[in-house]
Design a protein around this motif. Structure first.
Motif, short mmCIF file in Angstrom:
data_model
loop_
_atom_site.label_atom_id
_atom_site.label_comp_id
_atom_site.label_asym_id
_atom_site.label_seq_id
_atom_site.Cartn_x
_atom_site.Cartn_y
_atom_site.Cartn_z
N LYS A 4 1.02 -1.37 -0.07
CA LYS A 4 -0.19 -0.09 -0.03
C LYS A 4 0.92 1.44 -0.13
O LYS A 4 1.82 1.53 0.78
N ILE A 5 0.49 2.36 -0.90
CA ILE A 5 1.24 3.36 -0.90
C ILE A 5 0.56 4.47 -0.13
O ILE A 5 -0.61 4.77 -0.62
N VAL A 6 1.17 5.05 0.81
CA VAL A 6 0.42 5.95 1.70
C VAL A 6 1.03 7.33 1.91
O VAL A 6 2.22 7.32 1.94
N THR A 7 0.35 8.34 1.92
CA THR A 7 0.96 9.74 2.06
C THR A 7 0.66 10.15 3.35
O THR A 7 -0.39 10.18 3.87
N ILE A 8 1.58 10.56 4.19
CA ILE A 8 1.26 11.01 5.42
C ILE A 8 0.90 12.53 5.42
O ILE A 8 1.37 13.39 4.85
N CYS A 9 -0.10 12.65 6.12
CA CYS A 9 -0.49 14.15 6.29
C CYS A 9 -0.74 14.46 7.75
O CYS A 9 -0.99 13.73 8.80
N GLY A 10 -0.29 15.77 8.13
CA GLY A 10 -0.47 16.37 9.34
C GLY A 10 0.17 17.69 9.65
O GLY A 10 1.01 18.12 8.66
N SER A 11 -0.19 18.04 10.49
CA SER A 11 0.49 19.55 11.07
C SER A 11 2.18 19.45 10.96
O SER A 11 2.66 18.50 11.75
N MET A 12 2.86 20.45 10.76
CA MET A 12 4.10 20.43 10.77
C MET A 12 4.73 20.52 12.29
O MET A 12 5.83 20.27 12.44
N LYS A 13 3.89 20.90 13.16
CA LYS A 13 4.27 21.07 14.20
C LYS A 13 4.46 19.38 15.03
O LYS A 13 4.98 19.22 16.05
N PHE A 14 4.03 18.56 14.35
CA PHE A 14 4.13 17.05 14.61
C PHE A 14 5.28 16.51 13.57
O PHE A 14 5.35 15.32 13.50
N ALA A 15 6.18 17.32 12.97
CA ALA A 15 7.24 16.89 11.93
C ALA A 15 7.95 15.67 12.54
O ALA A 15 8.12 14.81 12.02
#
Length: 104
Positions: A4-15
């Motif tokens: 499975k190819i997954v793009t991770i998404c989220g706030s850069m405060k959680f980099a």
């Protein structure tokens, strides 16, 4: 077995957390993770000079080629950009996987 190819998404405060989570997803789930971490070890003036529209378009292209997105929603936090990415992924028929349970 198809990876499975997954793009991770989220706030850069959680980099930092997103980098660790990406590593874990690849090792434990055997996902191929497309990371989108831009702000780690950058000073604010350098980050302000980045064209965020270009990054948004590139990030959405990563979503296009992915099977799913993986939303890093630590303590339930989902910012406006991540909400936009979730909406984009859903419209494209992509699976949305949340790091923490979501109360919707």
């Amino acid at each position: 077995m198809k990876t499975k190819i997954v793009t991770i998404c989220g706030s850069m405060k959680f980099a930092k957390e997103m980098i660790k989570i990406s590593f874990d997803l690849e090792l434990k789930k055997r996902y191929a993770v497309l990371q989108c971490v831009y702000s780690i070890d950058r000073d604010d003036t350098e980050f302000e000079q980045i064209d965020l529209d270009i990054l948004d378009k590139i990030h959405k292209k990563k979503i296009d080629i992915s099977d799913a997105i993986y939303v890093v929603n630590i303590d339930g936090y989902i910012g406006n950009s991540t909400r936009s990415e979730i909406e984009y992924a859903l419209k494209a028929g992509k699976e949305v996987i949340y790091h923490e349970p979501v109360n919707e």
